[in-house]
Scaffold this motif. Structure first.
Motif, short mmCIF file in Angstrom:
data_model
loop_
_atom_site.label_atom_id
_atom_site.label_comp_id
_atom_site.label_asym_id
_atom_site.label_seq_id
_atom_site.Cartn_x
_atom_site.Cartn_y
_atom_site.Cartn_z
N LEU A 152 0.65 -1.22 0.06
CA LEU A 152 -0.03 0.03 0.08
C LEU A 152 0.98 1.31 0.12
N VAL A 153 1.86 1.22 0.87
CA VAL A 153 2.88 2.56 0.93
C VAL A 153 3.50 2.51 -0.60
N GLY A 154 3.87 1.59 -1.22
CA GLY A 154 4.51 1.53 -2.53
C GLY A 154 3.72 2.14 -3.71
N THR A 170 -1.97 1.04 -9.44
CA THR A 170 -2.23 -0.20 -9.02
C THR A 170 -1.23 -1.14 -8.78
N GLY A 171 -0.99 -1.98 -7.59
CA GLY A 171 0.06 -2.99 -7.67
C GLY A 171 -0.47 -4.52 -7.19
N VAL A 172 0.47 -5.24 -7.06
CA VAL A 172 0.30 -6.61 -6.57
C VAL A 172 1.57 -7.20 -5.68
N MET A 173 1.23 -7.58 -4.51
CA MET A 173 2.13 -8.29 -3.70
C MET A 173 2.23 -9.83 -3.94
N ASP A 174 3.26 -10.43 -4.35
CA ASP A 174 3.19 -11.71 -4.75
C ASP A 174 3.19 -12.46 -3.34
N MET A 175 2.39 -12.72 -2.87
CA MET A 175 2.49 -13.47 -1.55
C MET A 175 2.85 -15.07 -1.73
N GLU A 176 2.44 -15.46 -2.82
CA GLU A 176 2.65 -16.99 -3.17
C GLU A 176 4.29 -17.23 -3.24
N ARG A 177 4.99 -16.39 -3.43
CA ARG A 177 6.32 -16.65 -3.18
C ARG A 177 6.97 -16.77 -1.82
N VAL A 178 6.23 -16.20 -0.75
CA VAL A 178 6.74 -16.22 0.49
C VAL A 178 6.00 -16.76 1.65
N THR A 179 4.85 -17.29 1.34
CA THR A 179 3.84 -17.81 2.34
C THR A 179 2.65 -18.40 1.61
N THR A 180 1.76 -19.27 2.30
CA THR A 180 0.52 -19.95 1.85
C THR A 180 -0.52 -18.77 1.78
N TYR A 181 -0.68 -17.77 0.95
CA TYR A 181 -1.62 -16.84 0.99
C TYR A 181 -1.80 -16.22 -0.28
N PRO A 182 -3.18 -16.00 -0.63
CA PRO A 182 -3.20 -15.47 -2.14
C PRO A 182 -2.66 -13.92 -2.27
N ASN A 183 -2.39 -13.83 -3.68
CA ASN A 183 -1.78 -12.55 -3.95
C ASN A 183 -2.59 -11.60 -3.66
N VAL A 184 -2.15 -10.39 -2.97
CA VAL A 184 -2.83 -9.05 -2.63
C VAL A 184 -2.50 -7.97 -3.72
N TYR A 185 -3.85 -7.28 -4.14
CA TYR A 185 -3.74 -6.45 -5.06
C TYR A 185 -4.30 -5.01 -4.61
N SER A 186 -3.68 -4.03 -5.09
CA SER A 186 -4.02 -2.49 -4.49
C SER A 186 -4.35 -1.57 -5.46
N LEU A 187 -4.92 -0.53 -5.09
CA LEU A 187 -5.10 0.71 -5.92
C LEU A 187 -5.08 1.86 -4.99
#
Length: 297
Positions: A152-154, A169-186
């Motif tokens: 969100l800061v980025g 808009t942005g996306v955090m690729d959570m799947e690279r680091v943990t068992t959680y869906p990717n998070v999208y932002s605006l």
């Protein structure tokens, strides 16, 4: 007693300070039509408008979000919202945060941009907010919360410097680091703000996210001049403008990999050089014996 009864009756019949007379409501309708027309023809889908005479002047602005309707569809979003208002006894102040942001009121402060990091109407009002009822409960929860905050800061920083729309808009690729869906932002600001004012507005909103809200799987907050949203699903159509993390965790940077390749070269070359030098010495000694007539087979 009769006088007291008359006063009470007058108070009950008097309109509340939050409701406006028909003249004001007529001006609200007029300002809605102007916003719809002007925002739909604007390249950034943004418009402001003032209509009427004191004491019934209406000030308003409208912005269609970067992932929302554009052109005539933007105008339809604005006009449809105004059509839902009570046309005979409307509120003195109204706001909408959907596919289009619409704010109107009786004060010119609505059109005042934030003057610094803490002041200005659009940066000082209580925010609109809507949170997902589900919390993050699986995976590394503290890490997920921190990575969402980083996203969100980025996204806010990118929106503040992405002209002319001040939208990102942005996306955090959570799947690279943990068992959680990717998070999208605006994140988005009204395009008449400076980069500093946009950044200050968005960071102030993010600063209101407490430890309880931070655990939600999604949410949105907005004031007159800026807005952000995030979800654990791809809620907008286009590809994200910002992708985090920038490189997969645990991988070796390219620069280090090239340096390690340089270390492979001497390992292969040194034995070859030594063998060549040995054969060269033997050849020289043999040649010397031939010249002296002492060749031994």
């Amino acid at each position: 007693m009769a006088t007291t009864g008359v006063l009470i009756l007058l108070l009950l019949l008097a309109p509340t300070p939050f409701l406006a007379a028909a003249d004001f409501c007529d001006n609200v309708k007029a300002v809605g039509a102007a916003l719809s027309k002007n925002a739909s023809s604007s390249p950034v889908n943004f418009a402001t408008s003032t209509f009427g005479q004191a004491p019934d002047v209406v000030y308003a602005l409208a912005l269609c979000l970067g992932d929302g309707p554009v052109g005539s569809a933007c105008g339809d979003c604005i006009s449809n919202w105004f059509a839902q208002l009570n046309q005979t006894q409307c509120n003195k102040v109204g706001a909408n945060y959907g596919g289009c942001i619409v704010v109107y009121g009786a004060s010119a402060d609505i059109l005042a941009a934030p003057s610094n990091a803490t002041g200005g109407y659009g940066d000082n009002t209580p925010p609109f907010q809507d949170w997902n009822i589900r919390n993050v409960t699986t995976g590394d929860v503290p890490r997920i919360v921190n990575l969402t905050r980083e996203l969100l800061v980025g996204t806010a920083a990118m929106a503040a410097t992405t002209t002319p729309k001040l939208y990102a808009t942005g996306v955090m690729d959570m799947e690279r680091v943990t068992t959680y869906p990717n998070v999208y932002s605006l994140a988005q600001c009204t395009p008449d703000l400076s980069a500093d004012d946009c950044s200050a507005c968005l960071l102030r909103l993010l600063g209101m996210v407490n430890s309880t809200m931070a655990l939600r799987m999604g949410g949105q907050m907005g004031v007159t001049r800026c807005y952000f949203r995030y979800e654990a699903s791809h809620f907008y159509g286009a590809q994200p403008m910002l992708s985090l993390p920038s490189s997969p965790p645990g991988t070796t940077p390219t620069r280090t990999k090239r340096r390690s390749m340089l270390w492979v070269i001497p390992v292969a070359v040194v034995p070859l050089a030594a063998a060549a030098f040995f054969f060269f010495i033997c050849y020289c000694r043999r040649l010397k014996r031939q010249r002296k007539g002492m060749l031994i087979i």
